[in-house]
Each structure stands twice: as C-alpha cells, then as structure tokens.
Design a protein around this motif. Structure first.
Motif, PDB file in Angstrom:
ATOM      1  N   ALA A 190       4.291  45.383 -27.984  1.00  0.00           N
ATOM      2  CA  ALA A 190       4.302  46.104 -29.204  1.00  0.00           C
ATOM      3  C   ALA A 190       3.834  47.681 -28.965  1.00  0.00           C
ATOM      4  O   ALA A 190       4.376  48.420 -29.971  1.00  0.00           O
ATOM      5  CB  ALA A 190       2.984  45.537 -29.937  1.00  0.00           C
ATOM      6  N   LEU A 191       2.980  47.877 -28.045  1.00  0.00           N
ATOM      7  CA  LEU A 191       2.769  49.461 -27.665  1.00  0.00           C
ATOM      8  C   LEU A 191       3.832  50.126 -27.293  1.00  0.00           C
ATOM      9  O   LEU A 191       4.362  51.188 -28.066  1.00  0.00           O
ATOM     10  CB  LEU A 191       1.768  49.353 -26.392  1.00  0.00           C
ATOM     11  N   CYS A 192       4.721  49.616 -26.636  1.00  0.00           N
ATOM     12  CA  CYS A 192       6.100  50.428 -26.212  1.00  0.00           C
ATOM     13  C   CYS A 192       7.038  50.320 -27.652  1.00  0.00           C
ATOM     14  O   CYS A 192       7.551  51.590 -27.768  1.00  0.00           O
ATOM     15  CB  CYS A 192       6.956  49.486 -25.155  1.00  0.00           C
ATOM     16  N   ALA A 193       6.925  49.443 -28.286  1.00  0.00           N
ATOM     17  CA  ALA A 193       7.971  49.545 -29.612  1.00  0.00           C
ATOM     18  C   ALA A 193       7.456  50.752 -30.562  1.00  0.00           C
ATOM     19  O   ALA A 193       8.119  51.623 -30.884  1.00  0.00           O
ATOM     20  CB  ALA A 193       8.030  48.091 -30.215  1.00  0.00           C
ATOM     21  N   VAL A 194       6.064  50.794 -30.566  1.00  0.00           N
ATOM     22  CA  VAL A 194       5.238  51.908 -31.408  1.00  0.00           C
ATOM     23  C   VAL A 194       5.731  53.165 -30.939  1.00  0.00           C
ATOM     24  O   VAL A 194       5.994  54.256 -31.589  1.00  0.00           O
ATOM     25  CB  VAL A 194       3.902  51.753 -31.411  1.00  0.00           C
TER      26      VAL A 194
END
Ligand code: ZN
Length: 319
Positions: free
Chosen positions: A40-44
């Motif tokens: 989720a962090l990478c996607a954000v």
C-alpha cells in the motif's frame, strides 16, 4: 518531493511542488499485515510520482514517517508493531523502485521536527512532542537538537507503566500509558465496557452525560498524566506539545491533563502543556521536512505554507 505519513489506521501522502505547494494528496486505509502495508505504501508513492510527472516534475526525494523503532540513518525499520514490519529496509526497497533518495524517520520524531522548525524560538528550546493517535509516543529536542538515543528506540513513552497491575498491552507488558490513553484504546475500552461509539472523539463528546465515557476518558487522562510526570522529571522540557488526532479534543484533554501533571510533580512547576497548532498534520509536515537541506528560514517558510494549505483542505488540491 513526496511526503508520507504511514499510520496504523491510514496512509496519508502529499505530492509537493518545489515551492512547497500541494500538487496532489491521497489517503488510504492501512491494510492488515506487513506485506500488504508495504504494498500500500509503494502504491501510494507511485500514485504521487505519477501526479508530479503529469506536471513535468521529477521527484527530488521521498520523506516517510512511520511508527515504531526506526534507524533514520539507514531508512530502516527495526520493528513497527502496528504495521507488522520487522527488519524492513524501506530506504533500499523504495529507493530502487522509484530511483530517488528515501528518508525515513519515526512519526513522533517527524512531528517534533515540524513543531521545532515552526517554533519561533526553536533554535534553543527543549521541546517534548507527544502524539496521541492509534498509539502514544514522544520525541524530544534539547537545546534545539533532537535527542536520538542509541538505537532508534527512544521515545516509547506509550509503554511507560502508568497503572500498577493494569490491563495488558500489545507490547507484552501491562498498565502502559498507551493501554488507557491512545485514541484506539479509549474507543476499544469504552466498547468493551458496553458503550456504543464510532471514535474516541465520540467518547470525549459524551463524557458529561455518560458515566462510562467519563470513566474511560478520566482513566486515559490519569495514565497520560503519570507518563507526563515521568517525562518532565527526566527531561525538564520547556514546552510539551500534544499532537495526533486526540489533540483535537483541545481543552477537554489539556485542562485535566495539566491538573494531573501538576499532581504528579508537586515539587516543581510544570512546563506549558499545549496542543499542536498543526492538529493531526504534524507528522505529515515533518515527513515533508525529512532530507530538506534548506536553511532554517527556508524550511520554516515551506513548513508554514504546507501547514496553511493542509488547514484549508480545498486550497492547493489538485484539479
Ligand atoms: Zn505497552
């Protein structure tokens, strides 16, 4: 640059132009599980990179604030219980994916950095910053410099024992400040005792007409006061700033906490206890300052611009 506040409940991110104005912003719920939270962090971050690319801007750096035991020199997470991260090399992982420098620090220290940069007399002050949200922690500046500790594990204020023989804590101990004082646990304790509420703010709001809410709230304040008493005894701060979501309770929190703190340290005058003027945004503003090598005046100007734009949600929003 891209600034990210990775919390136990949500991941907030900003894409900032070179002048510090907000190009884009996003908030997503933090998924359960370490792998999912990292994805989720990478996607954000990827979404924010795309937003900057649409304006023709390259990403100068990524600044990330996260809870837990973090080594800022290596952008490395030793342990973040609320995210399910252990021995995670965030700097290398994101640096390779996005080809940009990655700066990482503990959320409390990032919030303290924001408070310190924005303080009028921040050059010299001894500031204690205590964010209260999903968890409770603390960060400290002494004489204008951050106190870092030996291993990145400084500031675990939430795990000071406030209540002898108290309720168990997720950390493995019992009676910790966080068990009673975090927004998440105020809500959880109220619900376990039979109350109905959807947030800690609901518990605060109903405390004058609901005995159960009053009891849970007062126990939260009492545990906080015990922790603040220890903090003052050990560190002698010139100012204590309460941040995080619970700081939005304002005087409902501060007034009884000041009385409780005074009772804890009858032998001295307590330092001023105030709520952050950044509300729940301290950590995000702090993340934007990670790796910023501008001088004090430049950093203060950018932080003030960002704080103003965050306080006015419509302003600076991407079209
Ligand atoms: Zn604990």
């Amino acid at each position: 640059m891209i600034a990210v506040d990775v919390g136990g409940t949500s991941i907030k991110a900003l894409a900032l132009c070179g002048d510090g104005r907000i190009r884009a912003r996003t908030v997503v719920a933090t998924p359960r599980g370490g792998d999912a939270a990292l994805a989720a962090l990478c996607a954000v971050v990827a979404a924010m990179v795309d937003e900057l690319a649409r304006t023709g801007s390259a990403v100068s750096r990524v600044g990330i604030a996260a809870p837990g035991l973090i080594d800022p020199d290596r952008a490395f997470v030793a342990y973040a219980a609320n995210l399910g991260w252990r021995d995670l090399d965030v700097g290398t992982r994101l640096g390779e994916q996005f080809g940009t420098p990655v700066f990482l620090d503990n959320d409390a220290r990032a919030g303290a950095l924001a408070e310190h940069v924005l303080a009028a007399d921040g050059v010299r002050e001894s500031l204690a910053f205590v964010p209260i949200g999903t968890g409770v922690s603390a960060a400290y500046y002494s004489g204008g410099a951050p106190v870092r500790g030996a291993s990145g594990a400084i500031g675990e204020f939430g795990h000071l024992r406030a209540v002898p023989d108290g309720e168990p804590c997720a950390c493995g101990a019992a009676g910790c400040v966080e068990v009673y004082t975090s927004a998440a646990n105020i809500l959880a304790r109220y619900r376990r005792a039979g109350g109905e509420a959807s947030s800690a703010a609901d518990v605060v709001a109903s405390r004058e007409r609901d005995e159960l809410a009053a009891r849970v709230w007062n126990e939260g304040i009492s545990a906080l006061a015990v922790g603040l008493g220890a903090l003052v005894a050990l560190l002698d701060p010139s100012r204590i700033v309460i941040g995080g979501g619970l700081s939005l309770a304002g005087e409902a929190l501060l007034e009884p906490a000041r009385r409780g703190l005074a009772d804890e340290i009858p032998w001295r005058t307590a330092p001023p206890l105030v709520a952050s003027t950044l509300g729940a945004h301290s950590v995000l503003v702090g993340a934007s300052l990670l790796g910023d090598e501008a001088g004090t005046a430049g950093r203060r100007a950018r932080a003030a611009t960002l704080a103003r734009d965050l306080a006015a949600p419509a302003a600076g929003r991407a079209p």
